[in-house]
Design a protein around this motif. Sequence first.
Motif, PDB file in Angstrom:
ATOM      1  N   PRO A  45       0.832  -1.206   0.000  1.00 49.82           N
ATOM      2  CA  PRO A  45       0.000   0.000   0.000  1.00 49.82           C
ATOM      3  C   PRO A  45       0.867   1.257   0.000  1.00 49.82           C
ATOM      4  O   PRO A  45       1.951   1.275   0.598  1.00 49.82           O
ATOM      5  CB  PRO A  45      -0.791  -0.118   1.315  1.00 49.82           C
ATOM      6  N   ALA A  46       0.380   2.303  -0.662  1.00 49.20           N
ATOM      7  CA  ALA A  46       1.177   3.529  -0.773  1.00 49.20           C
ATOM      8  C   ALA A  46       0.324   4.763  -0.512  1.00 49.20           C
ATOM      9  O   ALA A  46      -0.843   4.827  -0.905  1.00 49.20           O
ATOM     10  CB  ALA A  46       1.812   3.623  -2.159  1.00 49.20           C
ATOM     11  N   ALA A  47       0.919   5.719   0.169  1.00 49.88           N
ATOM     12  CA  ALA A  47       0.312   7.042   0.348  1.00 49.88           C
ATOM     13  C   ALA A  47       1.034   7.976  -0.612  1.00 49.88           C
ATOM     14  O   ALA A  47       2.070   8.558  -0.282  1.00 49.88           O
ATOM     15  CB  ALA A  47       0.464   7.504   1.791  1.00 49.88           C
ATOM     16  N   ASP A  48       0.514   8.105  -1.834  1.00 45.74           N
ATOM     17  CA  ASP A  48       1.216   8.820  -2.905  1.00 45.74           C
ATOM     18  C   ASP A  48       1.081  10.328  -2.826  1.00 45.74           C
ATOM     19  O   ASP A  48       1.805  11.058  -3.507  1.00 45.74           O
ATOM     20  CB  ASP A  48       0.708   8.330  -4.268  1.00 45.74           C
ATOM     21  N   GLY A  49       0.128  10.826  -2.035  1.00 42.43           N
ATOM     22  CA  GLY A  49       0.003  12.262  -1.851  1.00 42.43           C
ATOM     23  C   GLY A  49      -0.743  12.991  -2.944  1.00 42.43           C
ATOM     24  O   GLY A  49      -0.788  14.225  -2.950  1.00 42.43           O
ATOM     25  N   ASP A  61      -5.111   9.787   2.933  1.00 41.48           N
ATOM     26  CA  ASP A  61      -4.580   9.717   1.571  1.00 41.48           C
ATOM     27  C   ASP A  61      -5.421   8.727   0.780  1.00 41.48           C
ATOM     28  O   ASP A  61      -5.395   7.522   1.037  1.00 41.48           O
ATOM     29  CB  ASP A  61      -3.117   9.274   1.596  1.00 41.48           C
ATOM     30  N   ALA A  62      -6.188   9.253  -0.175  1.00 42.13           N
ATOM     31  CA  ALA A  62      -7.063   8.419  -1.003  1.00 42.13           C
ATOM     32  C   ALA A  62      -6.509   8.263  -2.416  1.00 42.13           C
ATOM     33  O   ALA A  62      -7.250   7.980  -3.358  1.00 42.13           O
ATOM     34  CB  ALA A  62      -8.458   9.029  -1.047  1.00 42.13           C
ATOM     35  N   SER A  63      -5.202   8.432  -2.568  1.00 45.88           N
ATOM     36  CA  SER A  63      -4.572   8.377  -3.888  1.00 45.88           C
ATOM     37  C   SER A  63      -4.809   7.051  -4.591  1.00 45.88           C
ATOM     38  O   SER A  63      -4.841   6.980  -5.823  1.00 45.88           O
ATOM     39  CB  SER A  63      -3.070   8.625  -3.757  1.00 45.88           C
ATOM     40  N   ASN A  64      -4.942   5.968  -3.810  1.00 47.43           N
ATOM     41  CA  ASN A  64      -5.099   4.639  -4.400  1.00 47.43           C
ATOM     42  C   ASN A  64      -6.424   3.989  -4.003  1.00 47.43           C
ATOM     43  O   ASN A  64      -6.519   2.762  -3.939  1.00 47.43           O
ATOM     44  CB  ASN A  64      -3.924   3.749  -3.985  1.00 47.43           C
ATOM     45  N   ALA A  65      -7.432   4.830  -3.789  1.00 44.89           N
ATOM     46  CA  ALA A  65      -8.748   4.292  -3.420  1.00 44.89           C
ATOM     47  C   ALA A  65      -9.286   3.359  -4.497  1.00 44.89           C
ATOM     48  O   ALA A  65     -10.004   2.403  -4.194  1.00 44.89           O
ATOM     49  CB  ALA A  65      -9.722   5.438  -3.169  1.00 44.89           C
ATOM     50  N   TYR A  69      -8.304   0.585  -1.116  1.00 44.70           N
ATOM     51  CA  TYR A  69      -7.836   0.903   0.236  1.00 44.70           C
ATOM     52  C   TYR A  69      -7.587   2.397   0.395  1.00 44.70           C
ATOM     53  O   TYR A  69      -7.386   3.128  -0.583  1.00 44.70           O
ATOM     54  CB  TYR A  69      -6.561   0.127   0.585  1.00 44.70           C
ATOM     55  N   LEU A  70      -7.607   2.838   1.654  1.00 46.16           N
ATOM     56  CA  LEU A  70      -7.229   4.194   2.054  1.00 46.16           C
ATOM     57  C   LEU A  70      -6.018   4.116   2.964  1.00 46.16           C
ATOM     58  O   LEU A  70      -5.809   3.116   3.658  1.00 46.16           O
ATOM     59  CB  LEU A  70      -8.356   4.864   2.840  1.00 46.16           C
ATOM     60  N   MET A  71      -5.249   5.208   3.005  1.00 42.92           N
ATOM     61  CA  MET A  71      -4.182   5.355   3.989  1.00 42.92           C
ATOM     62  C   MET A  71      -4.569   6.497   4.916  1.00 42.92           C
ATOM     63  O   MET A  71      -5.064   7.536   4.467  1.00 42.92           O
ATOM     64  CB  MET A  71      -2.848   5.661   3.310  1.00 42.92           C
ATOM     65  N   GLY A  99      -0.807   6.058  15.455  1.00 37.94           N
ATOM     66  CA  GLY A  99      -0.115   7.337  15.474  1.00 37.94           C
ATOM     67  C   GLY A  99       1.313   7.257  14.968  1.00 37.94           C
ATOM     68  O   GLY A  99       2.091   8.199  15.105  1.00 37.94           O
ATOM     69  N   ASN A 100       1.654   6.115  14.353  1.00 33.33           N
ATOM     70  CA  ASN A 100       3.022   5.926  13.832  1.00 33.33           C
ATOM     71  C   ASN A 100       3.041   5.956  12.312  1.00 33.33           C
ATOM     72  O   ASN A 100       3.438   4.997  11.647  1.00 33.33           O
ATOM     73  CB  ASN A 100       3.588   4.586  14.329  1.00 33.33           C
ATOM     74  N   GLY A 101       2.589   7.058  11.742  1.00 30.60           N
ATOM     75  CA  GLY A 101       2.600   7.191  10.287  1.00 30.60           C
ATOM     76  C   GLY A 101       1.343   6.624   9.652  1.00 30.60           C
ATOM     77  O   GLY A 101       0.350   6.320  10.325  1.00 30.60           O
ATOM     78  N   TYR A 102       1.391   6.483   8.331  1.00 34.80           N
ATOM     79  CA  TYR A 102       0.220   6.032   7.587  1.00 34.80           C
ATOM     80  C   TYR A 102      -0.077   4.558   7.846  1.00 34.80           C
ATOM     81  O   TYR A 102       0.821   3.727   7.901  1.00 34.80           O
ATOM     82  CB  TYR A 102       0.423   6.252   6.088  1.00 34.80           C
TER      83      TYR A 102
END
Length: 305
Positions: A45-49, A61-65, A69-71, A99-102
Motif C-alpha cells: 500500500p502507498a500514500a502517494d500524496g 490519503d485516497a490516492s489509491n482508493a 484501500y485508504l491510507m 499514530g506511527n505514520g500512515y
Amino acid sequence: MTTKMKAVLLLCSLVLLLQGCRKESESYVSASTTIRDNTPECLVPAADGTTIYANEYVSIDASNAQEGYLMASYLGAASKVKLQLTGPDCMTYTYDMSGNGYEVFPLSAGDGTYTIGVYENVEGSQYATIFSEQLQFTISNPMGAFLYPNQYVNFDSSCRVVSTASELVSGAHDDLEAISFIYNYVIANITYDFDKAQNVQSGYIPDVDEILSLKTGICLDYAAVMASMLRSQRIPTRLEVGYAGDAYHAWISTYVENQGWINGIIQFDGVNWSIMDPTFAANAKEKELKSFIGDGSNYVTKYIY
C-alpha cells in the motif's frame, strides 16, 4: 466483561465440545500437468500524496482508493485514537490508530460513498470527533481490498508466512491446489489456544509470524495466517468476522477464477465443495464438524477485512 469477550468464551466452549481426533488432511488434486506460477507477490500500500483530505490532526490519503484501500495518519498527541469507516453497505468498522505514520484501511464494501471519522479519547470511554468526511469512491480493482495487507491481515515480503506459503505451494498446479496445501498445513500445525481466548483484549490484532512460530492461536489468528499466505500467492482472500451459530468467530473466504467467491474455508474433492473452517477443522472430529457446518447457514458474516 464485554459482549465480544463473552462470545469468544462461548466459542471456546463450542470448540471444546467438538474437540477430538485431529481431522485427516484431504487434498484436492488438480487435473492440470502445468505448475502454476508460485512466486510470492506482496502488494505494498502507498500514500502517494495525490489525493489528500486533511486537517491539523488527521491526514487521509485516497490516492489509491481505486485499488480498494485508504491510507490514514494521526498527527496529534492523544494515546487512544479510533478511526471509523462506514461504507455503502452501512456497516461501520472501528479501528485503533497507532499514530506511527500512515496505516492502511480496506474499502471492503466496494464502490460507493464512505463516511470517515477519527476520534480522540477524552477520558474513560468518551471520544471527541477530530475529523469527519464523506467521500465517493469508484474502485477499479474489486479484488484489491482482499490482496493488499491491512491491520488484520498484516504481512510483507519479509514475513515467514510468505516464505512458508511459497514452500507449501511449490508443487501446486492451480489456485485450488494451492489453497488445499495451505489449508491442510494450517489445520495440522496450529492448535486452539483456550487460555488466549479467555483473556483476549478488545482491539486484539494478530501477529501472523508469531502465530506461525507459536503454532497456537484463536480463530482470528487461524484466519489471519491463512489470509496472509493466500494473498501472498495472488489469491484474493477475505478475512470474515461474524457468527458461527451463537459464537463470535472468524474464518475466511477465497476467490477462485471461474468459481467466484467460495464462502467459508473450503475443501474440494474434485466434485463437491464442502464449507470448512480452519479453527474447527483443526480441533474437531469430521462427523461433528460437518454436523455443525452443515450447509453454511450457521455462518453469518458481519465484517470483512
